[in-house]
Write an enzyme that holds these catalytic residues in place. Structure first.
Site, PDB file in Angstrom:
ATOM      1  N   CYS A 225      -1.213   0.793   6.705  1.00 45.94           N
ATOM      2  CA  CYS A 225      -1.434  -0.336   7.621  1.00 45.94           C
ATOM      3  C   CYS A 225      -2.260  -1.411   6.928  1.00 45.94           C
ATOM      4  O   CYS A 225      -2.974  -1.150   5.955  1.00 45.94           O
ATOM      5  CB  CYS A 225      -2.198   0.111   8.877  1.00 45.94           C
ATOM      6  SG  CYS A 225      -1.379   1.350   9.883  1.00 45.94           S
ATOM      7  N   ASP A 226      -2.177  -2.605   7.481  1.00 46.53           N
ATOM      8  CA  ASP A 226      -3.093  -3.670   7.092  1.00 46.53           C
ATOM      9  C   ASP A 226      -3.321  -4.567   8.299  1.00 46.53           C
ATOM     10  O   ASP A 226      -2.364  -4.909   9.005  1.00 46.53           O
ATOM     11  CB  ASP A 226      -2.552  -4.490   5.925  1.00 46.53           C
ATOM     12  CG  ASP A 226      -3.634  -5.371   5.335  1.00 46.53           C
ATOM     13  OD1 ASP A 226      -4.326  -4.899   4.410  1.00 46.53           O
ATOM     14  OD2 ASP A 226      -3.827  -6.511   5.812  1.00 46.53           O
ATOM     15  N   SER A 227      -4.578  -4.919   8.539  1.00 41.97           N
ATOM     16  CA  SER A 227      -4.918  -5.747   9.700  1.00 41.97           C
ATOM     17  C   SER A 227      -5.611  -7.029   9.267  1.00 41.97           C
ATOM     18  O   SER A 227      -6.419  -7.037   8.331  1.00 41.97           O
ATOM     19  CB  SER A 227      -5.856  -4.980  10.652  1.00 41.97           C
ATOM     20  OG  SER A 227      -5.232  -3.827  11.159  1.00 41.97           O
TER      21      SER A 227
ATOM     22  N   GLY B 239      -0.111  -4.748  10.500  1.00 44.24           N
ATOM     23  CA  GLY B 239       1.163  -4.382   9.897  1.00 44.24           C
ATOM     24  C   GLY B 239       1.198  -2.889   9.642  1.00 44.24           C
ATOM     25  O   GLY B 239       0.243  -2.309   9.141  1.00 44.24           O
TER      26      GLY B 239
ATOM     27  N   LYS C  63       0.829  -1.198   0.000  1.00 47.73           N
ATOM     28  CA  LYS C  63       0.000   0.000   0.000  1.00 47.73           C
ATOM     29  C   LYS C  63       0.870   1.257   0.000  1.00 47.73           C
ATOM     30  O   LYS C  63       0.571   2.238  -0.692  1.00 47.73           O
ATOM     31  CB  LYS C  63      -0.928  -0.002   1.219  1.00 47.73           C
ATOM     32  CG  LYS C  63      -1.984  -1.095   1.193  1.00 47.73           C
ATOM     33  CD  LYS C  63      -2.823  -1.066   2.462  1.00 47.73           C
ATOM     34  CE  LYS C  63      -3.878  -2.151   2.463  1.00 47.73           C
ATOM     35  NZ  LYS C  63      -4.692  -2.132   3.712  1.00 47.73           N
TER      36      LYS C  63
END
Length: 226
Positions: free
Chosen positions: A97-99, A134, A64
């Site tokens: 971010c990534d969850s 992340g 991203k």
């Protein structure tokens, strides 16, 4: 970069469509520009088969970031000459971010559909799982990334034991369909979370302690973003 230099200017760009992440940052004194990254998350996940879960979310956050940085560089290339850019443009801190939810060794993201959300909730109710978020930070100076850092935050979620009717009512609100793990901490989903062990802000979407550590690694004090 000298963290003690109070004359430095930083723009902040949040690479996310999540209103929760934006809210966490603005309440903490940071008012970013929002740029939604265009990435094929499913394709990236297919390429990450067998990768550790903590690394999966970090790699998604990095992808991203790469997309947002590419957009910013294209904007700068089109809008200003190199000389004008170097004189006027502050460094830009890009946050992405990534969850995903880790439960019994499997990662799950956004349910997207009611049937998937209901099935997921029936699996995790009364159980514990880890919400992995992340984080990736990139510093863009002119047309170059001059620093970057990544870290994954893990928070243990103790889910309540809602009955079938409660699960179906919650899913019918639409809230869990487009959030990682199919639940929120700061919304209706909070009724069905008994406890957490870890950073609440990372469960909401972006961990303030994690971002502060990443800023330190690239020589920026968090107060320089306020």
């Amino acid at each position: 970069m000298n963290a003690a230099d109070s004359t430095r200017r930083f723009d902040v760009v949040l690479g996310s469509r999540s209103p929760a992440r934006l809210s966490v940052l603005t309440r903490a004194g940071v008012h970013p520009r929002v740029l939604v990254p265009e990435v094929d998350e499913d394709a990236i996940l297919n390429d990450l088969t067998g990768v550790r879960p903590t690394d999966v979310v970090a790699r998604l956050a990095m992808a991203k970031s790469d997309a947002v940085v590419a957009t910013l560089i294209a904007e700068r290339t089109e809008s200003e000459s190199a000389a004008a850019r170097d004189r006027s443009m502050p460094d830009t801190v890009v946050l992405t971010c990534d969850s995903m939810l880790l439960f019994r060794g499997s990662l799950t993201g956004k349910p997207h559909t009611p049937d998937v959300a209901i099935d997921q909730w029936k699996r995790v109710r009364g159980q514990s799982a880890q919400l992995l978020t992340g984080h990736h930070l990139a510093v863009l100076g002119g047309l170059d990334v001059v620093a970057s850092a990544s870290e994954t935050a893990s928070t243990t979620i103790d889910f309540a034991d809602p009955d079938d009717a409660e699960i179906e009512s919650y899913v019918a609100t639409g809230e869990p369909l487009e959030v990682a793990g199919g639940f929120t901490l700061d919304g209706l989903g909070g009724w069905f979370v008994d406890a957490i062990d870890g950073d609440p802000s990372s469960v909401i979407g972006i961990g303030l302690p994690t971002v502060r550590r990443l800023l330190r690694r690239v020589g920026i004090g968090v107060a320089e973003l306020w």
